[in-house]
Design an enzyme around this catalytic site. Structure first.
Site, PDB file in Angstrom:
ATOM      1  N   CYS A  71       0.842  -1.196   0.000  1.00 44.51           N
ATOM      2  CA  CYS A  71       0.000   0.000   0.000  1.00 44.51           C
ATOM      3  C   CYS A  71       0.878   1.248   0.000  1.00 44.51           C
ATOM      4  O   CYS A  71       1.813   1.365   0.802  1.00 44.51           O
ATOM      5  CB  CYS A  71      -0.920   0.014   1.217  1.00 44.51           C
ATOM      6  SG  CYS A  71      -1.939   1.502   1.340  1.00 44.51           S
ATOM      7  N   GLU A 335     -28.728 -12.898  24.302  1.00 40.97           N
ATOM      8  CA  GLU A 335     -28.266 -11.635  23.737  1.00 40.97           C
ATOM      9  C   GLU A 335     -29.150 -10.492  24.214  1.00 40.97           C
ATOM     10  O   GLU A 335     -30.379 -10.591  24.189  1.00 40.97           O
ATOM     11  CB  GLU A 335     -28.274 -11.694  22.206  1.00 40.97           C
ATOM     12  CG  GLU A 335     -27.899 -10.405  21.508  1.00 40.97           C
ATOM     13  CD  GLU A 335     -26.535  -9.855  21.930  1.00 40.97           C
ATOM     14  OE1 GLU A 335     -26.431  -8.630  22.136  1.00 40.97           O
ATOM     15  OE2 GLU A 335     -25.577 -10.645  22.055  1.00 40.97           O
ATOM     16  N   ASP A 383     -17.596 -15.081  24.073  1.00 44.12           N
ATOM     17  CA  ASP A 383     -16.851 -14.276  23.099  1.00 44.12           C
ATOM     18  C   ASP A 383     -16.940 -12.812  23.536  1.00 44.12           C
ATOM     19  O   ASP A 383     -17.660 -12.018  22.937  1.00 44.12           O
ATOM     20  CB  ASP A 383     -17.446 -14.480  21.702  1.00 44.12           C
ATOM     21  CG  ASP A 383     -16.669 -13.744  20.622  1.00 44.12           C
ATOM     22  OD1 ASP A 383     -15.584 -13.214  20.925  1.00 44.12           O
ATOM     23  OD2 ASP A 383     -17.155 -13.696  19.479  1.00 44.12           O
ATOM     24  N   CYS A 410     -10.250 -11.459  21.564  1.00 47.00           N
ATOM     25  CA  CYS A 410      -9.524 -10.579  20.639  1.00 47.00           C
ATOM     26  C   CYS A 410      -8.404  -9.837  21.364  1.00 47.00           C
ATOM     27  O   CYS A 410      -7.793  -8.922  20.791  1.00 47.00           O
ATOM     28  CB  CYS A 410     -10.479  -9.580  19.987  1.00 47.00           C
ATOM     29  SG  CYS A 410     -11.354  -8.520  21.155  1.00 47.00           S
TER      30      CYS A 410
END
Length: 453
Positions: A71, A335, A383, A410
């Site tokens: 890039c 959720e 998660d 993460c």
């Protein structure tokens, strides 16, 4: 050692957050723009008691892993800080970072497997969030990413890690915004209209949602005209929406999103499963790598238990639950974000499942109720966001698991912290599987498989 000094350093390795690690008389220096195993001339940017920060001025003896970035903006834009490192070595460095982080923070000797590569290392990013700015004199609209270590916007004309069509659409938006008198949001002055443009792109059918984030509480006529123009100009655009965010905040999206024209959702396909995804719902930015994660989790579970009951805690659109539905006797998804929970309900219908229970509303309340009812699941999947699990959530996950727990993370640091707590609660981590989701960056997705001792 002082700010402004230029010194020769040998860079040993890369560390989480992207810099190279070097030592000067046992004093740690983090060197921006370095590759592992090379000698550089570095300029000191800052010094504190325990470490210094520096940047590469000249590569004196290049690493065998150093490559030319693909890039043109790689040394300016803050998006891809590892483009100068060969991709295979990026994967090796990520594995080492996880190994060292877990050992240092958790004090545990856990097997960390080789990092699973992304199927694509260019054009892999399918959720794009462009901040918007404006030149002071010409009032030209700018859209791109921030310059490294600054809040200065770099106007990006071409980004090779996202689909090419996004370059075309954002250029059209720049031009039309000027024509329609749309001004960019100025965060210092807290005024102006257009804050961000967000794209959601489907790999499955090349369909795109465009979301205009505005500094207002109601739809403006010029934004409506812009939406209609984008929708008419680009066939892959199936919907244009407006998100209202008039708060002085770094958070990109506000709580309310309104459809202007077309659809307010798109469909993605991972493996043989279909996902209905609302514009405001979370979904992984690299779908092909996300499929690697889902397949890995399925293989982990299949190797340990057959026909399991599965709890997908904080399930979002039901990513894990839906993918695992055909190997489970029963799946319970929990959720609390309403749009995502609605997507999960839609995805159960879309994939013709009849073995699902979707619990919507306050996730903490639902999980506590499941505990009170004495429910136990063969597999619990968590998660969490970057901050990891709260201590209470660790206890809940342990209580609801019969035997197995899958932790998708993460952030290696909070994963290591939480694995230590799980160990103290009687759950052993069998191994960790890193997966590359964000190529050419230091970010690492990890899947940890835990089993009751």
């Amino acid at each position: 050692m002082q700010k402004g000094d230029k010194i020769e350093l040998f860079v040993e390795k890369l560390v989480f957050e992207g810099a190279g690690l070097a030592k000067r008389s046992d004093f740690t220096v983090f060197v921006e723009g370095a590759a592992p195993q090379e000698n550089v001339l570095a300029e000191i940017l800052s010094v504190n008691k325990s470490y210094a920060k520096a940047k590469v001025v000249e590569v004196l003896s290049p690493s065998k892993y150093r490559v030319k970035p693909f890039c043109a903006m790689a040394n300016i834009c803050g998006g891809c800080s590892w483009q100068h490192v060969a991709y295979e070595e990026q994967l090796c460095q990520k594995q080492k970072i996880v190994q060292e982080t877990v050992k240092k923070i958790a004090g545990l000797d856990i097997e960390v497997k080789s990092t699973i590569a992304s199927p694509q290392i260019k054009e892999y990013r399918h959720k794009i969030q462009y901040p918007i700015a404006q030149t002071s004199v010409s009032k030209r609209i700018l859209a791109g990413y921030y310059k490294k270590n600054t809040h200065e916007l770099v106007n990006i004309k071409h980004c090779p890690i996202q689909p090419i069509i996004i370059d075309e659409i954002i250029e059209f938006i720049r031009k039309k915004s000027g024509e329609y008198g749309i001004c960019a949001y100025d965060e210092k002055q807290n005024r102006g209209l257009l804050r961000h443009v967000v794209f959601r792109h489907s790999v499955y059918n090349n369909e795109i949602l465009v979301i205009f984030v505005i500094n207002d509480v109601c739809l403006q006529k010029n934004i409506e005209k812009l939406s209609q123009a984008v929708f008419k100009e680009f066939e892959p655009v199936i919907g244009c929406l407006v998100n209202f965010n008039n708060k002085k905040t770094n958070t990109i999206l506000g709580k309310v999103t309104q459809k202007v024209i077309g659809q307010d959702f798109y469909v993605e396909k991972l493996g043989n499963k279909f996902y209905h995804i609302n514009a405001a719902s979370f979904f992984q930015v690299n779908p092909k790598s996300a499929e690697n994660i889902l397949k890995t989790v399925k293989d982990m579970i299949n190797a340990e238990v057959k026909n399991p009951s599965i709890l997908d805690a904080y399930s979002g659109v039901g990513s894990f639950g839906i993918y695992l539905g055909d190997i489970a006797c029963r799946v319970t998804c929990v959720e609390d974000f309403a749009p995502a929970a609605n997507d999960a309900l839609e995805n159960v219908k879309l994939n013709n499942f009849d073995n699902f229970e979707i619990l919507t509303g306050d996730a903490k309340v639902h999980l506590k109720n499941l505990m009170k009812q004495g429910k136990k699941y063969d597999v619990v999947i968590v998660d969490p966001p970057r901050k990891g699990l709260a201590f209470e959530a660790v206890e809940t996950a342990c209580a609801l698991s019969k035997n197995l727990l899958v932790y998708v993370s993460c952030n290696p640091s909070t994963l290591a912290r939480d694995l230590k707590i799980f160990s103290e609660k009687g759950m052993e981590t069998l191994y960790i599987q890193p997966v590359d989701m964000f190529c050419h960056t230091y970010h690492i997705e990890n899947i940890a498989l835990l089993k009751k001792k």
